[in-house]
Design a protein around this motif. Sequence first.
Motif, mmCIF file in Angstrom:
data_model
loop_
_atom_site.group_PDB
_atom_site.id
_atom_site.type_symbol
_atom_site.label_atom_id
_atom_site.label_comp_id
_atom_site.label_asym_id
_atom_site.label_seq_id
_atom_site.Cartn_x
_atom_site.Cartn_y
_atom_site.Cartn_z
ATOM 1 N N GLU A 76 8.854 -19.476 15.882
ATOM 2 C CA GLU A 76 9.203 -20.486 14.878
ATOM 3 C C GLU A 76 9.568 -19.834 13.556
ATOM 4 O O GLU A 76 8.803 -19.040 13.012
ATOM 5 C CB GLU A 76 8.024 -21.458 14.665
ATOM 6 C CG GLU A 76 8.352 -22.524 13.624
ATOM 7 C CD GLU A 76 7.254 -23.556 13.420
ATOM 8 O OE1 GLU A 76 6.204 -23.435 14.076
ATOM 9 O OE2 GLU A 76 7.443 -24.462 12.590
ATOM 10 N N LEU A 77 10.738 -20.201 13.028
ATOM 11 C CA LEU A 77 11.129 -19.853 11.670
ATOM 12 C C LEU A 77 10.980 -21.151 10.878
ATOM 13 O O LEU A 77 11.773 -22.082 11.040
ATOM 14 C CB LEU A 77 12.576 -19.357 11.633
ATOM 15 C CG LEU A 77 12.846 -17.904 12.073
ATOM 16 C CD1 LEU A 77 12.361 -17.592 13.473
ATOM 17 C CD2 LEU A 77 14.319 -17.560 11.933
ATOM 18 N N VAL A 78 9.941 -21.220 10.042
ATOM 19 C CA VAL A 78 9.533 -22.510 9.466
ATOM 20 C C VAL A 78 10.657 -23.170 8.680
ATOM 21 O O VAL A 78 10.973 -24.345 8.906
ATOM 22 C CB VAL A 78 8.255 -22.344 8.615
ATOM 23 C CG1 VAL A 78 7.884 -23.654 7.941
ATOM 24 C CG2 VAL A 78 7.094 -21.865 9.490
ATOM 25 N N ALA A 79 11.235 -22.452 7.745
ATOM 26 C CA ALA A 79 12.325 -23.005 6.920
ATOM 27 C C ALA A 79 12.845 -21.898 6.021
ATOM 28 O O ALA A 79 12.093 -21.009 5.613
ATOM 29 C CB ALA A 79 11.833 -24.163 6.046
ATOM 30 N N ARG A 80 14.164 -21.957 5.696
ATOM 31 C CA ARG A 80 14.742 -21.029 4.713
ATOM 32 C C ARG A 80 14.409 -19.567 4.995
ATOM 33 O O ARG A 80 14.237 -18.776 4.066
ATOM 34 C CB ARG A 80 14.303 -21.404 3.302
ATOM 35 C CG ARG A 80 15.095 -22.557 2.673
ATOM 36 C CD ARG A 80 14.676 -22.802 1.239
ATOM 37 N NE ARG A 80 14.635 -21.568 0.510
ATOM 38 C CZ ARG A 80 13.567 -21.041 -0.092
ATOM 39 N NH1 ARG A 80 12.447 -21.678 -0.114
ATOM 40 N NH2 ARG A 80 13.637 -19.897 -0.704
ATOM 41 N N VAL A 81 14.320 -19.194 6.273
ATOM 42 C CA VAL A 81 14.152 -17.793 6.653
ATOM 43 C C VAL A 81 15.544 -17.193 6.860
ATOM 44 O O VAL A 81 16.445 -17.867 7.356
ATOM 45 C CB VAL A 81 13.337 -17.690 7.961
ATOM 46 C CG1 VAL A 81 13.381 -16.283 8.544
ATOM 47 C CG2 VAL A 81 11.897 -18.143 7.715
ATOM 48 N N THR A 82 15.719 -15.926 6.470
ATOM 49 C CA THR A 82 16.992 -15.249 6.721
ATOM 50 C C THR A 82 16.794 -14.070 7.667
ATOM 51 O O THR A 82 15.957 -13.201 7.412
ATOM 52 C CB THR A 82 17.595 -14.713 5.399
ATOM 53 O OG1 THR A 82 17.677 -15.781 4.462
ATOM 54 C CG2 THR A 82 18.999 -14.162 5.625
ATOM 55 N N LEU A 83 17.544 -14.062 8.741
ATOM 56 C CA LEU A 83 17.650 -12.856 9.578
ATOM 57 C C LEU A 83 19.058 -12.333 9.326
ATOM 58 O O LEU A 83 20.041 -12.996 9.670
ATOM 59 C CB LEU A 83 17.478 -13.201 11.063
ATOM 60 C CG LEU A 83 16.254 -14.036 11.463
ATOM 61 C CD1 LEU A 83 16.213 -14.213 12.990
ATOM 62 C CD2 LEU A 83 14.954 -13.409 10.973
ATOM 63 N N VAL A 84 19.177 -11.177 8.698
ATOM 64 C CA VAL A 84 20.496 -10.772 8.219
ATOM 65 C C VAL A 84 21.387 -10.287 9.361
ATOM 66 O O VAL A 84 22.435 -10.866 9.638
ATOM 67 C CB VAL A 84 20.400 -9.715 7.097
ATOM 68 C CG1 VAL A 84 21.791 -9.345 6.597
ATOM 69 C CG2 VAL A 84 19.557 -10.255 5.940
ATOM 70 N N THR A 85 20.966 -9.226 10.021
ATOM 71 C CA THR A 85 21.782 -8.743 11.140
ATOM 72 C C THR A 85 20.953 -7.796 11.998
ATOM 73 O O THR A 85 20.065 -7.111 11.497
ATOM 74 C CB THR A 85 23.081 -8.062 10.627
ATOM 75 O OG1 THR A 85 24.006 -7.969 11.709
ATOM 76 C CG2 THR A 85 22.833 -6.676 10.074
ATOM 77 N N ARG A 86 21.192 -7.802 13.316
ATOM 78 C CA ARG A 86 20.471 -6.936 14.262
ATOM 79 C C ARG A 86 18.951 -7.093 14.161
ATOM 80 O O ARG A 86 18.213 -6.104 14.111
ATOM 81 C CB ARG A 86 20.865 -5.472 14.063
ATOM 82 C CG ARG A 86 22.340 -5.183 14.395
ATOM 83 C CD ARG A 86 22.663 -3.702 14.419
ATOM 84 N NE ARG A 86 22.624 -3.072 13.113
ATOM 85 C CZ ARG A 86 23.627 -3.071 12.243
ATOM 86 N NH1 ARG A 86 24.768 -3.674 12.540
ATOM 87 N NH2 ARG A 86 23.502 -2.474 11.088
ATOM 88 N N VAL A 87 18.482 -8.328 14.135
ATOM 89 C CA VAL A 87 17.040 -8.596 14.080
ATOM 90 C C VAL A 87 16.602 -9.194 15.411
ATOM 91 O O VAL A 87 17.133 -10.218 15.840
ATOM 92 C CB VAL A 87 16.699 -9.567 12.932
ATOM 93 C CG1 VAL A 87 15.194 -9.837 12.891
ATOM 94 C CG2 VAL A 87 17.184 -9.010 11.598
#
Lengths: 340, 340, 340
Positions: free
Chosen positions: B155-166
């Motif tokens: 779960e990504l609760v809210a307003r999480v950023t995965l930029v690249t290659r995560v």
Amino acid sequence: MSGPCFTLAQLAEKFDLKIMGDADTKIIGVATLATAGKNQIGFLANSLYKKQLSQTKAEALILREADAELTTIPCLIAKDPYVAFAKISALFEIKSLATPGIHPSAVIDSSASVDPTASIGPFVSIGASSRIEANAVIGAGCVIGEHCHVGANSELVARVTLVTRVQIGQRVLIHPGAVLGAEGFGLAMEAGQWLKVPQLGGVIIGDGCEIGANTTIDRGALGDTVLAEDVRLDNQIQIGHNVQIGAHTAIAGAVAVAGSSKIGSYCLIGGAAGIVGHIEICDKVRINAFSLVTHSITEPGEYTSGTPLQESREWRKNAARFKHLDEMARKIKGNNPKED
Amino acid sequence: MSGPCFTLAQLAEKFDLKIMGDADTKIIGVATLATAGKNQIGFLANSLYKKQLSQTKAEALILREADAELTTIPCLIAKDPYVAFAKISALFEIKSLATPGIHPSAVIDSSASVDPTASIGPFVSIGASSRIEANAVIGAGCVIGEHCHVGANSELVARVTLVTRVQIGQRVLIHPGAVLGAEGFGLAMEAGQWLKVPQLGGVIIGDGCEIGANTTIDRGALGDTVLAEDVRLDNQIQIGHNVQIGAHTAIAGAVAVAGSSKIGSYCLIGGAAGIVGHIEICDKVRINAFSLVTHSITEPGEYTSGTPLQESREWRKNAARFKHLDEMARKIKGNNPKED
Amino acid sequence: MSGPCFTLAQLAEKFDLKIMGDADTKIIGVATLATAGKNQIGFLANSLYKKQLSQTKAEALILREADAELTTIPCLIAKDPYVAFAKISALFEIKSLATPGIHPSAVIDSSASVDPTASIGPFVSIGASSRIEANAVIGAGCVIGEHCHVGANSELVARVTLVTRVQIGQRVLIHPGAVLGAEGFGLAMEAGQWLKVPQLGGVIIGDGCEIGANTTIDRGALGDTVLAEDVRLDNQIQIGHNVQIGAHTAIAGAVAVAGSSKIGSYCLIGGAAGIVGHIEICDKVRINAFSLVTHSITEPGEYTSGTPLQESREWRKNAARFKHLDEMARKIKGNNPKED
């Protein structure tokens, strides 16, 4: 599958390096000494890693002339191996190009202007009187308030906020979660209540700066908070209102700089250091990690505060003595407290 | 109004606990000793709170066998009262279930894949070649870049950023404002200008990890930044590029870990501590709050740096002496500076 | 171009100040002593800046009676020049008014309620059972979860997250990137794995509070995390679960407060300080920047920890001695370790 491929000869010519060993060695990628394999080039810049030289499976190496005798692997000889590595590494970076144009979900005030070559991502909002220049990239979820300006070729990766009166130069890179131009922490106490001091200034970010993820830079109370060109801020840094940072200064993660302080050019501030407000640090000062700067620094050099890490049992005994250090000093014959 | 209700007998059986006192005591909620009231169960885990035992209005208590004699209130006896409390507490947690499906406002690249059981909230964007697995929840305003992967039940609760290659494992929980996979802080100085070192790696987060609000984890320069399984990070932590953190290590809020350092398994890092770059900390090390780790640690144990808090007037006198500590040491008869 | 303009006489009457010099002096803006020019009023509050008095080109000044003799420039005499400056400064602040109504892109749960005078910006989502009161402003990209309440005249500038069970009072100002109501860091170790402790409480923010950019305030485990009225938090602060902060306390940037600690009223906590968990700090305590509070404080006063900054070469010698401080103390004749 078929990515870029270069021979050592090609790399040497491109970046003006000397070759030792087989100039036809093929390179298809970069790696650390520990992980490099077939057709990958490794590098030795930090002497900590010298011991890995005998074990590395790298096809080739980038290193200093003085270290070349430590290996029989083909080498590129560089005055600064880290610089050479950075440039060679860039040949293998895959960057997806942002598409020019405005995503249909973006909300842009009618008084704002966006260059047609700029790229505006989904869920971006841009406020009144703001301008986005040529080739700028405004990633998903950025919020740009009023009277902001993003210079040509700058990139706000994603979820960056420019609150108000924020001027971003050219070729600036801002990572996700950064907040620039929020109101500074200005308070006056009156009759037992806090009174807010208006924050009328803005933020000016020079050309070529980089601002890390979740870093915050408050806008000035009167006048602006200013970063000169090529300032590099890591993640989670707090920059108070009216701070000024000189060109080419680099600040590591989690540093806090209080309001109205002035940091010179070519300074290096270590991680999680602190700088109190209303002081000046001259050019070419290095502050070590986790140190607190409480007064102005007028001489270039390296500075530290804090105590060394110890096992807690030992630490507790010494720390207890610290509380009586003045007393101890007075007991030592010939030690005059007035001297200090 | 009519929430869950359990008797002590039911709770004891469910969690394999011993009962003292009336097994029919009804429990409809959990609370602290200080605030517990009718039909609420309190707990005593931290001995700091033992003094509250005589005043508590709890209907029942969870405590250690050794503490049972301190009260006449009905009790559940647990080897670890905090663990028992955590499990009982979970019976009273109200969680709203995320609805499977993609919110119509979400913007998803045509090359990305989203499992039909996953839930994608409003204003989410998902980039090229990213995958969201079964039952994953991507809350409002998350930005997922290219080549990212969110494992099942994460779960990504809210307003999480995965930029690249995560790469996020299974059952991972990421709180709002966290930024994973931003470019690490890699710079080389050339001719008086900073040159950016490309950050070609990614981030790998093991199964069952938790990442706090506004925490940042940079992607690797070469190779990845790696958290093993069940690593727990609190809020506002900064993890530099290529850091490796072993399984079951927990890090409290506002800690900064510089690049390429390696932390073992089952470590506990106290709040606002710092760890410099390129060092190794072995398994089962405890670092106290606000301590700086400047060198590798090879022995399990507890470590601290810093000085104790004092009234500023006292502190100032002692701190002034610290600046002359070496001189003081030399004045003490029999103290040989060479010894250190 | 034609902004507000006031004579000294008008300002003096409005804010009950004394005039020295020409009462007809026209003021069209505020500035620092160093930058003030034609028709701008400067101020002298911090004696650090007294030396700038002779050079200033300000048209008029705000200062203390005692400093009036230092200048021939027309003055407004104030008991507290910073308070007077804050009020005069506010006359020149240009604030764009938020438009009442809900932006068409906002996603609002059918069980949520929004007062018609409130302003809801683009890309805002509001969850079940949440309420937004009169004249509240919810800026672009805010995420408001379930069971939240935003009181009248409060403002969430942009990209603020209220996760769940967050009660915001009236006239509260929350800056971008702040996260309130995320799950606290509650973990119990069972059989070598971390077990999550449910976080059943909420967050309560009193009237007139201010919360800085990227600051995080976790919700309570049992009971709530509570800020009383007029608490002021700067940027990048971490407040753990169940912390309580008394009225009118101000906390500077990058401070970390661990769970269940209680801070009194009218406290001032300096930047990047730390406060461990489960302790109490009484009213009117001042903690200096970068200090760690490890135990309860029962006496008002000023407290510090740490060591002074030195050139690293000097620091290293002294720091090495710190590791043997207890030994040193034992060598000093008449110094009895039992005393400590």
